[in-house]
Design a protein around this motif. Structure first.
Motif, PDB file in Angstrom:
ATOM      1  N   ASN A  32       0.820  -1.213   0.000  1.00 19.31           N
ATOM      2  CA  ASN A  32       0.000   0.000   0.000  1.00 19.31           C
ATOM      3  C   ASN A  32       0.851   1.259   0.000  1.00 19.31           C
ATOM      4  O   ASN A  32       0.417   2.304  -0.468  1.00 19.31           O
ATOM      5  CB  ASN A  32      -0.932   0.030   1.213  1.00 19.31           C
ATOM      6  CG  ASN A  32      -2.346  -0.343   0.870  1.00 19.31           C
ATOM      7  OD1 ASN A  32      -2.763  -0.278  -0.275  1.00 19.31           O
ATOM      8  ND2 ASN A  32      -3.098  -0.733   1.876  1.00 19.31           N
ATOM      9  N   ALA A  84      -5.091  -1.198  -9.389  1.00 22.15           N
ATOM     10  CA  ALA A  84      -6.218  -0.440  -8.845  1.00 22.15           C
ATOM     11  C   ALA A  84      -7.104  -1.352  -7.998  1.00 22.15           C
ATOM     12  O   ALA A  84      -7.577  -0.972  -6.921  1.00 22.15           O
ATOM     13  CB  ALA A  84      -7.021   0.204  -9.970  1.00 22.15           C
ATOM     14  N   LYS A  85      -7.284  -2.564  -8.473  1.00 27.99           N
ATOM     15  CA  LYS A  85      -8.085  -3.560  -7.747  1.00 27.99           C
ATOM     16  C   LYS A  85      -7.426  -3.894  -6.405  1.00 27.99           C
ATOM     17  O   LYS A  85      -8.106  -3.976  -5.373  1.00 27.99           O
ATOM     18  CB  LYS A  85      -8.191  -4.801  -8.632  1.00 27.99           C
ATOM     19  CG  LYS A  85      -9.022  -5.926  -8.141  1.00 27.99           C
ATOM     20  CD  LYS A  85      -9.152  -6.933  -9.296  1.00 27.99           C
ATOM     21  CE  LYS A  85      -9.275  -8.338  -8.878  1.00 27.99           C
ATOM     22  NZ  LYS A  85      -9.391  -9.264 -10.013  1.00 27.99           N
ATOM     23  N   GLN A  87      -5.294  -1.944  -4.749  1.00 25.01           N
ATOM     24  CA  GLN A  87      -5.344  -0.756  -3.896  1.00 25.01           C
ATOM     25  C   GLN A  87      -6.694  -0.636  -3.214  1.00 25.01           C
ATOM     26  O   GLN A  87      -6.778  -0.296  -2.031  1.00 25.01           O
ATOM     27  CB  GLN A  87      -5.049   0.497  -4.714  1.00 25.01           C
ATOM     28  CG  GLN A  87      -3.600   0.602  -5.143  1.00 25.01           C
ATOM     29  CD  GLN A  87      -3.369   1.745  -6.121  1.00 25.01           C
ATOM     30  OE1 GLN A  87      -4.307   2.341  -6.642  1.00 25.01           O
ATOM     31  NE2 GLN A  87      -2.108   2.042  -6.379  1.00 25.01           N
ATOM     32  N   GLU A  88      -7.741  -0.938  -3.955  1.00 29.09           N
ATOM     33  CA  GLU A  88      -9.082  -0.882  -3.369  1.00 29.09           C
ATOM     34  C   GLU A  88      -9.240  -1.921  -2.267  1.00 29.09           C
ATOM     35  O   GLU A  88      -9.824  -1.644  -1.216  1.00 29.09           O
ATOM     36  CB  GLU A  88     -10.138  -1.072  -4.462  1.00 29.09           C
ATOM     37  CG  GLU A  88     -11.510  -0.631  -4.038  1.00 29.09           C
ATOM     38  CD  GLU A  88     -12.485  -0.545  -5.205  1.00 29.09           C
ATOM     39  OE1 GLU A  88     -13.647  -0.911  -4.994  1.00 29.09           O
ATOM     40  OE2 GLU A  88     -12.083  -0.119  -6.303  1.00 29.09           O
ATOM     41  N   LEU A  89      -8.695  -3.114  -2.489  1.00 28.16           N
ATOM     42  CA  LEU A  89      -8.722  -4.133  -1.444  1.00 28.16           C
ATOM     43  C   LEU A  89      -7.892  -3.674  -0.252  1.00 28.16           C
ATOM     44  O   LEU A  89      -8.280  -3.874   0.904  1.00 28.16           O
ATOM     45  CB  LEU A  89      -8.203  -5.472  -1.978  1.00 28.16           C
ATOM     46  CG  LEU A  89      -8.124  -6.610  -0.954  1.00 28.16           C
ATOM     47  CD1 LEU A  89      -9.481  -6.883  -0.312  1.00 28.16           C
ATOM     48  CD2 LEU A  89      -7.569  -7.865  -1.613  1.00 28.16           C
ATOM     49  N   GLU A  91      -7.452  -0.653   0.776  1.00 29.57           N
ATOM     50  CA  GLU A  91      -8.257   0.319   1.515  1.00 29.57           C
ATOM     51  C   GLU A  91      -9.273  -0.395   2.410  1.00 29.57           C
ATOM     52  O   GLU A  91      -9.467  -0.017   3.564  1.00 29.57           O
ATOM     53  CB  GLU A  91      -8.980   1.258   0.553  1.00 29.57           C
ATOM     54  CG  GLU A  91      -8.067   2.221  -0.173  1.00 29.57           C
ATOM     55  CD  GLU A  91      -8.800   3.023  -1.240  1.00 29.57           C
ATOM     56  OE1 GLU A  91     -10.051   3.110  -1.187  1.00 29.57           O
ATOM     57  OE2 GLU A  91      -8.124   3.564  -2.133  1.00 29.57           O
ATOM     58  N   ALA A  92      -9.909  -1.420   1.865  1.00 31.55           N
ATOM     59  CA  ALA A  92     -10.884  -2.181   2.646  1.00 31.55           C
ATOM     60  C   ALA A  92     -10.203  -2.868   3.833  1.00 31.55           C
ATOM     61  O   ALA A  92     -10.725  -2.860   4.943  1.00 31.55           O
ATOM     62  CB  ALA A  92     -11.580  -3.216   1.759  1.00 31.55           C
ATOM     63  N   HIS A  95      -9.611  -0.652   6.804  1.00 38.92           N
ATOM     64  CA  HIS A  95     -10.737  -0.524   7.734  1.00 38.92           C
ATOM     65  C   HIS A  95     -10.720  -1.669   8.748  1.00 38.92           C
ATOM     66  O   HIS A  95     -11.026  -1.459   9.928  1.00 38.92           O
ATOM     67  CB  HIS A  95     -12.066  -0.498   6.981  1.00 38.92           C
ATOM     68  CG  HIS A  95     -12.245   0.730   6.146  1.00 38.92           C
ATOM     69  ND1 HIS A  95     -12.400   1.991   6.677  1.00 38.92           N
ATOM     70  CD2 HIS A  95     -12.272   0.887   4.803  1.00 38.92           C
ATOM     71  CE1 HIS A  95     -12.522   2.870   5.704  1.00 38.92           C
ATOM     72  NE2 HIS A  95     -12.438   2.226   4.549  1.00 38.92           N
TER      73      HIS A  95
END
Length: 104
Positions: A32, A84-85, A87-89, A91-92, A95
Protein backbone atom coordinates in the motif's frame (compact mmCIF):
# COMPACT_ATOMS: atom_id res chain seq x y z
CA UNK A 1 -33.97 -13.16 -4.50
CA UNK A 2 -32.45 -16.43 -3.33
CA UNK A 3 -30.15 -16.47 -6.37
CA UNK A 4 -28.91 -12.97 -5.44
CA UNK A 5 -28.06 -14.16 -1.94
CA UNK A 6 -26.30 -17.23 -3.31
CA UNK A 7 -24.29 -15.07 -5.70
CA UNK A 8 -23.35 -12.67 -2.90
CA UNK A 9 -22.27 -15.53 -0.64
CA UNK A 10 -20.22 -17.10 -3.43
CA UNK A 11 -18.43 -13.80 -3.99
CA UNK A 12 -17.80 -13.36 -0.27
CA UNK A 13 -16.46 -16.90 -0.01
CA UNK A 14 -14.07 -16.27 -2.92
CA UNK A 15 -12.74 -13.09 -1.29
CA UNK A 16 -12.19 -14.92 2.00
CA UNK A 17 -10.32 -17.67 0.17
CA UNK A 18 -7.94 -15.04 -1.19
CA UNK A 19 -7.37 -12.81 1.83
CA UNK A 20 -7.63 -15.69 4.28
CA UNK A 21 -4.36 -17.17 3.07
CA UNK A 22 -1.50 -16.58 5.44
CA UNK A 23 0.58 -13.47 4.61
CA UNK A 24 -1.71 -12.09 1.89
CA UNK A 25 -3.15 -9.19 3.88
CA UNK A 26 0.29 -8.30 5.24
CA UNK A 27 1.81 -8.26 1.74
CA UNK A 28 -1.01 -6.01 0.54
CA UNK A 29 -0.51 -3.77 3.60
CA UNK A 30 3.21 -3.35 2.81
CA UNK A 31 2.55 -2.69 -0.89
CA UNK A 32 0.00 0.00 0.00
CA UNK A 33 2.96 2.33 0.59
CA UNK A 34 4.13 1.91 -3.01
CA UNK A 35 6.18 -0.43 -5.20
CA UNK A 36 8.66 -2.73 -3.48
CA UNK A 37 11.37 -5.07 -4.69
CA UNK A 38 11.30 -8.72 -3.61
CA UNK A 39 14.18 -8.16 -1.18
CA UNK A 40 12.39 -5.19 0.40
CA UNK A 41 9.26 -7.26 0.94
CA UNK A 42 11.35 -10.05 2.39
CA UNK A 43 13.06 -7.63 4.79
CA UNK A 44 9.82 -5.93 5.82
CA UNK A 45 8.13 -9.27 6.59
CA UNK A 46 11.02 -11.21 8.17
CA UNK A 47 9.01 -14.27 9.27
CA UNK A 48 7.85 -14.90 5.70
CA UNK A 49 10.11 -17.34 3.85
CA UNK A 50 11.33 -16.48 0.36
CA UNK A 51 9.57 -19.52 -1.06
CA UNK A 52 6.23 -18.56 0.49
CA UNK A 53 6.65 -14.90 -0.50
CA UNK A 54 7.27 -15.93 -4.09
CA UNK A 55 4.21 -18.21 -4.04
CA UNK A 56 1.93 -15.51 -2.59
CA UNK A 57 3.18 -12.87 -5.04
CA UNK A 58 2.40 -15.19 -7.96
CA UNK A 59 -1.10 -15.84 -6.58
CA UNK A 60 -1.79 -12.13 -6.07
CA UNK A 61 -0.61 -11.46 -9.61
CA UNK A 62 -2.94 -14.18 -10.94
CA UNK A 63 -5.86 -12.59 -9.05
CA UNK A 64 -5.01 -9.25 -10.66
CA UNK A 65 -4.21 -7.61 -7.32
CA UNK A 66 -0.59 -6.80 -8.07
CA UNK A 67 1.65 -6.29 -11.03
CA UNK A 68 5.22 -7.47 -11.43
CA UNK A 69 7.49 -5.11 -13.37
CA UNK A 70 10.98 -6.09 -14.52
CA UNK A 71 13.31 -3.08 -14.69
CA UNK A 72 16.13 -3.79 -17.17
CA UNK A 73 18.85 -1.90 -15.28
CA UNK A 74 22.13 -3.43 -14.26
CA UNK A 75 21.47 -5.47 -12.25
CA UNK A 76 17.98 -6.34 -13.39
CA UNK A 77 15.38 -5.46 -10.75
CA UNK A 78 11.84 -6.65 -10.24
CA UNK A 79 9.27 -4.48 -8.50
CA UNK A 80 5.83 -5.37 -7.27
CA UNK A 81 3.00 -2.88 -6.93
CA UNK A 82 -0.73 -3.03 -6.36
CA UNK A 83 -3.15 -2.67 -9.25
CA UNK A 84 -6.22 -0.44 -8.84
CA UNK A 85 -8.09 -3.56 -7.75
CA UNK A 86 -5.37 -4.34 -5.18
CA UNK A 87 -5.34 -0.76 -3.90
CA UNK A 88 -9.08 -0.88 -3.37
CA UNK A 89 -8.72 -4.13 -1.44
CA UNK A 90 -5.91 -2.52 0.56
CA UNK A 91 -8.26 0.32 1.51
CA UNK A 92 -10.88 -2.18 2.65
CA UNK A 93 -8.29 -4.07 4.68
CA UNK A 94 -7.26 -0.74 6.21
CA UNK A 95 -10.74 -0.52 7.73
CA UNK A 96 -10.27 -4.00 9.21
CA UNK A 97 -6.89 -2.91 10.62
CA UNK A 98 -8.49 0.18 12.19
CA UNK A 99 -11.18 -2.04 13.70
CA UNK A 100 -8.50 -4.37 15.09
CA UNK A 101 -6.62 -1.47 16.69
CA UNK A 102 -9.81 -0.30 18.34
CA UNK A 103 -11.19 -3.62 19.52
CA UNK A 104 -8.35 -6.13 19.87
Amino acid sequence: MIEDVKSLLAGAEHVHQIIGKKWVSLIIHVLNDGPKRFSELNTMIPDLSKRMLNERLKELEEYGLLIRVVIPDRPVRTEYSLTAKGQELGEALGHVEAWALKWL
